[in-house]
Design a protein around this motif. Sequence first.
Motif, mmCIF file in Angstrom:
data_model
loop_
_atom_site.group_PDB
_atom_site.id
_atom_site.type_symbol
_atom_site.label_atom_id
_atom_site.label_comp_id
_atom_site.label_asym_id
_atom_site.label_seq_id
_atom_site.Cartn_x
_atom_site.Cartn_y
_atom_site.Cartn_z
ATOM 1 N N GLN A 56 -7.128 5.004 7.808
ATOM 2 C CA GLN A 56 -6.473 4.960 6.495
ATOM 3 C C GLN A 56 -6.239 3.531 6.006
ATOM 4 O O GLN A 56 -6.226 3.279 4.803
ATOM 5 C CB GLN A 56 -5.116 5.674 6.552
ATOM 6 C CG GLN A 56 -5.214 7.182 6.571
ATOM 7 C CD GLN A 56 -5.818 7.719 5.288
ATOM 8 O OE1 GLN A 56 -5.345 7.433 4.205
ATOM 9 N NE2 GLN A 56 -6.887 8.472 5.414
ATOM 10 N N LEU A 106 0.846 -1.198 0.000
ATOM 11 C CA LEU A 106 0.000 0.000 0.000
ATOM 12 C C LEU A 106 0.880 1.247 0.000
ATOM 13 O O LEU A 106 2.039 1.194 0.410
ATOM 14 C CB LEU A 106 -0.886 0.025 1.244
ATOM 15 C CG LEU A 106 -1.959 -1.057 1.377
ATOM 16 C CD1 LEU A 106 -2.718 -0.869 2.689
ATOM 17 C CD2 LEU A 106 -2.930 -1.024 0.201
ATOM 18 N N ASP A 107 0.301 2.352 -0.385
ATOM 19 C CA ASP A 107 0.986 3.641 -0.313
ATOM 20 C C ASP A 107 1.294 3.925 1.167
ATOM 21 O O ASP A 107 0.395 3.862 2.005
ATOM 22 C CB ASP A 107 0.012 4.689 -0.879
ATOM 23 C CG ASP A 107 0.615 6.066 -0.898
ATOM 24 O OD1 ASP A 107 1.790 6.197 -0.531
ATOM 25 O OD2 ASP A 107 -0.110 7.010 -1.286
ATOM 26 N N ARG A 126 -7.404 2.757 2.389
ATOM 27 C CA ARG A 126 -6.430 2.481 1.321
ATOM 28 C C ARG A 126 -6.657 1.106 0.705
ATOM 29 O O ARG A 126 -6.478 0.910 -0.499
ATOM 30 C CB ARG A 126 -4.999 2.618 1.864
ATOM 31 C CG ARG A 126 -4.659 4.074 2.134
ATOM 32 C CD ARG A 126 -3.288 4.294 2.717
ATOM 33 N NE ARG A 126 -3.219 5.679 3.202
ATOM 34 C CZ ARG A 126 -2.123 6.408 3.322
ATOM 35 N NH1 ARG A 126 -0.948 5.891 3.015
ATOM 36 N NH2 ARG A 126 -2.167 7.650 3.757
#
Length: 347
Positions: free
Chosen positions: A114, A74-75, A118
Motif C-alpha cells: 500500500q 497519505l491516507d 498510495r
Amino acid sequence: MASIGVVGAGVAAAAATFVVDGARPDADVTVLEKSGGLGGRAATRRHGALTYDYGANYVKSDSERVAELLTETLDDDGLVDVTERVYTFDERGEVTPGREPDGQKWSYRAGLTQIAKRLFARTDAEVHRRTRVETLRHDPETGTWTLVDADGEAWGPFDAVVLNPPAPQTTDLLRGAEWASPAKQPLVDAVADVPFRTIWTAVLHYPFELDRPYYALVNTDKEHAVGWISREECKPGHVPDGESLLVVQANHEWSVEHYDEDPAANVDALAVHAAEIVGDDRLAEPDWTDHQGWRYALTEGSALAGPLDSAEDEGLYCTGDWVAGEARVHAALENGLEAGEKLSFGL
Ligand SMILES: Cc1cc2nc3c(=O)[nH]c(=O)nc-3n(C[C@H](O)[C@H](O)[C@H](O)COP(=O)(O)OP(=O)(O)OC[C@H]3O[C@@H](n4cnc5c(N)ncnc54)[C@H](O)[C@@H]3O)c2cc1C
C-alpha cells in the motif's frame, strides 16, 4: 517541460516520484518496473481470504519524516500497528521474551505494498510494469538519457534518471551503460562495493489458531538456519479467525546454500524448523504454502557519497536502502524523499 525516467517502483522510487510530482508539476515522470507489482521488497500477496507481507514485514516509525508521511500526508485508512512483542531465539531454538517494543511496527490491512501504491496514486506518473530496463544511454550532445528495456524499446529522452534497483542490479546497469564520463567508473566501483544478504522465505498456512504471547521470533545469535518467524494473524485483516499464517525467513547462509534447490524441499525443511522453534509439532505440516527467494534482500552498507554526487551532476540519481545504508523500509522511504528533493532542485 522536464522529463524524468525512473527505474524500479520500490518504496524509495515511489517517494522520489511523489516529491518530484509535487514540487515540479510541469515534470513528466515515467516509471519502468520489471515485476508485476509496486513496492519492490515491501511486497504483499493475496490468496483467497489471506493477505501476507512476504518481503519486509513492517515499516517502523523510527523516522519522524516517514511517520508523518504515512500518518498525515497519505491516507492512513487501513494502517495497522502490530502491538504484540517480538521474542528472541538462539542457536538451539530456545525462545525468550525480547525487549519491550520501541515505536510502532506498521503494515496495512491490505499489506505493505500500500505504501508504494498510495504514493504513486497521488502522482501523474506513468507506471509501466513488467518492463525491465537493460541499458542506459547518455547523449553527450543533449545531456539527456535513454532507457532501453528487455524488448528493445527505447524510453526517453529524459533530463534525469533515477535508479532504484538493489546495488548489485544497479551495478550491472551502470557497467553496461553507454555513458562516456569520468563519473562512470567511480560510481560503478562505489555501487559494486555495497554487500547484500540473501533471504529465502517460506509462507506456511494452518487451519487452526496458534496461542502464543508474541507476534514474531528473531534469532539474535545468527547461528540458527532460521532468522525470523512471524505471525501474519497479528495484523488485522490478514488472516481469517481460526487460522494461522507463518512467515519464515531463513538466514543468509542457509538461503544462499539452498537458493536453487527444490522449493518444496526448502519449504518442508523450514516448516520442520518452525515447528521445533515455536514448539508445536502440527506446524511441520502446513495445509498450504508459498515461497519467495530474495537474492538481494538486505543491504549491509552504503555507497560512497562522492561518486553518487558526481553522477547527480549529470542527471543520474540513485535511491534506495543501500544509498541510505540501512535495510529498512523507512530508511528507503526517507532516502527517496531526499532524492526527490535534490532532483526537483536540480531540474
Ligand atoms: C525478506 C525481507 C524481509 C525484510 N524485513 C524488513 C522489515 O521487517 N522491516 C523493514 O523496515 N525492512 C525490511 N526489509 C528491507 C526492506 O524491504 C527494504 O529495505 C526496502 O523495501 C527497500 O526498498 P527500495 O525502494 O530501496 O528497493 P526495492 O524494494 O528493492 O525496489 C527496487 C525495485 O526495482 C525493480 N527493479 C530491479 N531491477 C530492475 C530493472 N532492471 N528494471 C526495472 N525495474 C527493476 C525491482 O523489481 C523493485 O521493484 C526486508 C527485506 C526482505 C527482502
